[in-house]
Design an enzyme around this catalytic site. Structure first.
Site, mmCIF file in Angstrom:
data_model
loop_
_atom_site.group_PDB
_atom_site.id
_atom_site.type_symbol
_atom_site.label_atom_id
_atom_site.label_comp_id
_atom_site.label_asym_id
_atom_site.label_seq_id
_atom_site.Cartn_x
_atom_site.Cartn_y
_atom_site.Cartn_z
ATOM 1 C CB ALA A 12 3.670 8.020 7.337
ATOM 2 N N GLY A 13 1.770 5.298 6.883
ATOM 3 C CA GLY A 13 0.742 4.505 7.564
ATOM 4 C C GLY A 13 1.287 3.182 8.085
ATOM 5 N NE ARG A 17 -7.194 -1.834 6.541
ATOM 6 C CZ ARG A 17 -7.744 -1.045 5.613
ATOM 7 N NH1 ARG A 17 -8.818 -1.454 4.954
ATOM 8 N NH2 ARG A 17 -7.219 0.127 5.321
ATOM 9 N N GLY A 80 -3.517 11.597 9.605
ATOM 10 C CA GLY A 80 -4.321 11.644 8.386
ATOM 11 C C GLY A 80 -3.520 12.055 7.166
ATOM 12 C CB THR A 81 -4.267 11.608 3.543
ATOM 13 O OG1 THR A 81 -5.616 12.077 3.670
ATOM 14 C CG2 THR A 81 -4.286 10.086 3.474
ATOM 15 C CE LYS A 353 31.712 -23.047 -1.346
ATOM 16 N NZ LYS A 353 32.408 -23.065 -0.068
ATOM 17 C CB SER A 407 33.230 -43.536 -10.396
ATOM 18 O OG SER A 407 32.701 -43.355 -11.683
ATOM 19 C CB ALA A 425 37.333 -45.676 -10.237
HETATM 20 C C1 UD1 Z 1 -7.682 7.513 1.297
HETATM 21 C C2 UD1 Z 1 -8.606 8.662 0.853
HETATM 22 C C3 UD1 Z 1 -9.823 8.071 0.144
HETATM 23 C C4 UD1 Z 1 -9.366 7.215 -1.031
HETATM 24 C C5 UD1 Z 1 -8.380 6.159 -0.587
HETATM 25 C C6 UD1 Z 1 -7.770 5.475 -1.804
HETATM 26 C C7 UD1 Z 1 -8.345 10.415 2.521
HETATM 27 C C8 UD1 Z 1 -8.963 11.088 3.679
HETATM 28 N N1 UD1 Z 1 -9.035 9.402 2.006
HETATM 29 O O1 UD1 Z 1 -8.404 6.748 2.233
HETATM 30 O O2 UD1 Z 1 -10.651 9.118 -0.314
HETATM 31 O O3 UD1 Z 1 -10.481 6.615 -1.649
HETATM 32 O O4 UD1 Z 1 -7.282 6.773 0.140
HETATM 33 O O5 UD1 Z 1 -6.987 4.393 -1.448
HETATM 34 O O6 UD1 Z 1 -7.322 10.820 2.082
HETATM 35 N N2 UD1 Z 1 -0.876 7.908 5.188
HETATM 36 C C9 UD1 Z 1 0.164 8.594 5.776
HETATM 37 N N3 UD1 Z 1 -0.067 9.270 6.941
HETATM 38 C C10 UD1 Z 1 -1.297 9.311 7.518
HETATM 39 C C11 UD1 Z 1 -2.343 8.592 6.907
HETATM 40 C C12 UD1 Z 1 -2.121 7.917 5.738
HETATM 41 O O7 UD1 Z 1 1.275 8.594 5.269
HETATM 42 O O8 UD1 Z 1 -1.407 9.966 8.561
HETATM 43 C C13 UD1 Z 1 -0.629 7.190 3.944
HETATM 44 C C14 UD1 Z 1 -0.795 5.693 4.072
HETATM 45 O O9 UD1 Z 1 0.438 5.091 4.403
HETATM 46 C C15 UD1 Z 1 -1.256 5.307 2.675
HETATM 47 C C16 UD1 Z 1 -1.998 6.531 2.190
HETATM 48 O O10 UD1 Z 1 -1.565 7.604 2.993
HETATM 49 O O11 UD1 Z 1 -0.171 5.082 1.820
HETATM 50 C C17 UD1 Z 1 -3.522 6.388 2.274
HETATM 51 O O12 UD1 Z 1 -3.887 6.218 3.617
HETATM 52 P P1 UD1 Z 1 -5.075 5.275 4.067
HETATM 53 O O13 UD1 Z 1 -5.251 5.369 5.540
HETATM 54 O O14 UD1 Z 1 -4.903 3.944 3.457
HETATM 55 O O15 UD1 Z 1 -6.282 6.051 3.360
HETATM 56 P P2 UD1 Z 1 -7.744 5.536 3.139
HETATM 57 O O16 UD1 Z 1 -8.464 5.525 4.440
HETATM 58 O O17 UD1 Z 1 -7.699 4.307 2.358
#
Ligand code: UD1
Ligand code: CA
Length: 461
Positions: A12-13, A17, A80-81, A353, A407, A425
């Site tokens: 979902a991220g 970057r 967050g994750t 083609k 040709s 030709a």
């Molecule tokens: C995360 C880990 C970190 C690990 C690293 C490895 C956590 C808190 N940290 O950090 O320990 O070393 O991965 O690469 O988990 N995502 C979502 N929704 C969100 C946030 C993230 O789906 O709300 C997805 C992102 O799309 C990505 C993955 O989760 O695929 C990891 O997210 P990212 O923000 O890259 O995590 P890091 O900060 O790298």
């Protein structure tokens, strides 16, 4: 709910970057969007229910990857994750068992590693098993805090003390969980950390507090778990994956003069004893037969090439079928819908083609054949062309077996040339020609004796 082991894939991220309008997991790697690889690896490791958490660019991701074993989970705000996995809780209702968690931006993770993690997790009777790696430069990753086998916690770079930052064992973001445990532990998460996010990593400390077993499995090769966050890392991942594709092919009996410049998409098939010269690109749904020679600068896209074919320098082939023993190029262009039955020669600066060639037919130089049905053993002379387009519609040219085309002939389609006839030709053919005939359409030549000399004399006067 369907049966089988479940996996959650986080995608979902935003991928800030990447500086892209495309969601990060849709960026291509060896011909497939990045997300393809973790999904396939999970499937190969026998995970039958895939829950994919999407947010940014969800529609594009869904359109590309929808399939019966896959459930979409939408995370509208990326908190967050830990929050991401919380969003998947509904789709996991009633599931209790081992749960795999993968990140969509870790494309090089191998099926064997997932299988190993799955089995280790079961053997150790852990509620959380985290896949880790030893990174010489661990900057940016979560660090693993161990007490022997037991993992006490994972600390994010930004929350770590100086001492913790020196730990080189890092969290790869891949885990096996006990589903029931992790879903209940998620409810206890908070956002009291440097990023103000719900960290999935906090479930490790929660497990320890609850007196459960936690484990870490360290991968041997840290490049396998590299995360892709920007386009430089995407290019690095591409180099690693390309080397894997090429080395697998070389072990399987394909020669490459310089494998560092051979670009083959995931899934392309090649037969033994085929030789690839430098700077060859084989893309999409492509297959190449045995004993072929593919010279420098050749680009093949979504095409099937038979055995013993010689593709000479600089030729481009798209959505075409090339039968056995054909010789193509140098600098030939086979556009979509070209079908060569076998033993055909398509020479330099020839473009085709939607053209079907029977066996043994040739166009050796500077020819355009479009919207045409060509029989066997037809010979196109240099510069022959089908005039298939009147600016509004496309028309077909039919040339039967054994026709010999002189040709610089133009066929103004629609037109049919009967078998074994000969086109002189320089002819412009606007009407059908019967079998065994000679057709010629060019004005008689005039010769005016001494014309140049008379002109020159006049200018001297
Ligand atoms: C995360 C880990 C970190 C690990 C690293 C490895 C956590 C808190 N940290 O950090 O320990 O070393 O991965 O690469 O988990 N995502 C979502 N929704 C969100 C946030 C993230 O789906 O709300 C997805 C992102 O799309 C990505 C993955 O989760 O695929 C990891 O997210 P990212 O923000 O890259 O995590 P890091 O900060 O790298
Ligand atoms: Ca983050």
């Amino acid at each position: 709910m369907n049966k089988g082991l479940a996996a959650v894939i986080l995608a979902a991220g935003k991928g800030t970057r990447m500086k892209s309008t495309l969601p990060k997991v849709m960026h291509p790697l060896c011909g497939e969007p990045m997300l393809y690889y973790p999904l396939e690896a999970a499937r190969q490791a026998d995970f039958r229910q895939l829950k994919v958490v999407v947010g940014h660019g969800a529609d594009v991701v869904r359109e590309r990857f929808s399939s019966p074993d896959l459930t979409w989970v939408v995370q509208s705000d990326q908190l967050g994750t830990g929050h991401a996995l919380m969003c998947a809780a509904d789709s996991l209702r009633g599931y209790s068992g081992p749960l795999l968690l993968l990140c969509g931006d870790v494309p090089l993770l191998k099926t064997e590693t997932i299988e190993h993690l799955r089995d280790f997790h079961a053997r150790e009777k852990a509620v959380v098993t985290v896949l880790t790696a030893q990174m010489p430069n661990p900057h940016g990753y979560g660090r693993i805090i161990r007490d022997g086998e037991q993992v006490m916690g994972i600390v994010e770079e930004r929350d770590a003390t100086d001492l913790q930052r020196e730990i080189t064992e890092i969290n790869t973001g891949t885990y096996m969980f006990d589903a029931a445990f992790v879903l209940s532990a998620l409810r206890g998460l908070n956002k009291n950390n440097a990023q103000g996010e719900y960290y999935l990593t906090d479930v490790v400390a929660a497990a320890v507090a609850a007196g459960k077993t936690t484990r870490a499995l360290c991968v041997a090769d840290p490049t396998e778990v590299m995360g892709v966050n920007d386009r430089c890392q995407l290019a690095e991942a591409e180099v690693l994956m390309r080397w894997k594709i090429n080395s697998d092919l070389m072990y399987a009996g394909i020669s490459m003069t310089d494998p560092t410049t051979v670009y083959i998409d995931n899934g392309v098939e090649l037969g033994v004893d085929t030789q690839l010269h430098p700077n060859v690109h084989l893309r999409g749904k492509t297959s190449i037969g045995k004993n072929c020679i593919i010279e420098t600068g050749v680009v093949v896209v979504d095409s099937q090439i038979g055995d013993g074919v010689h593709l000479k320098a600089g030729s481009a082939i798209e959505e075409s079928q090339v039968g056995p023993a054909c010789k193509i190029g140098p600098m030939a262009h086979l556009r979509p819908g070209t079908v060569l039955s076998g033993n055909n020669k398509i020479g330099n600066y020839v473009e085709t083609k939607k053209a079907v060639f029977g066996e043994g037919s040739q166009a050796s130089h500077l020819t355009y054949v479009g919207d045409a049905e060509v029989g066997r053993n037809v010979n196109f002379g240099c510069g022959a062309i089908t005039c298939n387009y009147d600016g509004v519609n496309k028309y077909k040219t039919i040339i039967e077996d054994d026709v010999f085309i002189g040709s610089d002939t133009q066929f103004v389609a629609p037109v049919t040339i009967g078998r074994n006839s000969l086109i002189a030709a320089g002819s412009t053919i606007t009407k059908d020609v019967p079998a065994n005939a000679l057709a010629l359409s060019r004005s008689n030549q005039r010769v005016i004796d001494g014309w140049r000399l008379r002109k020159q004399k006049k200018s001297e006067d």
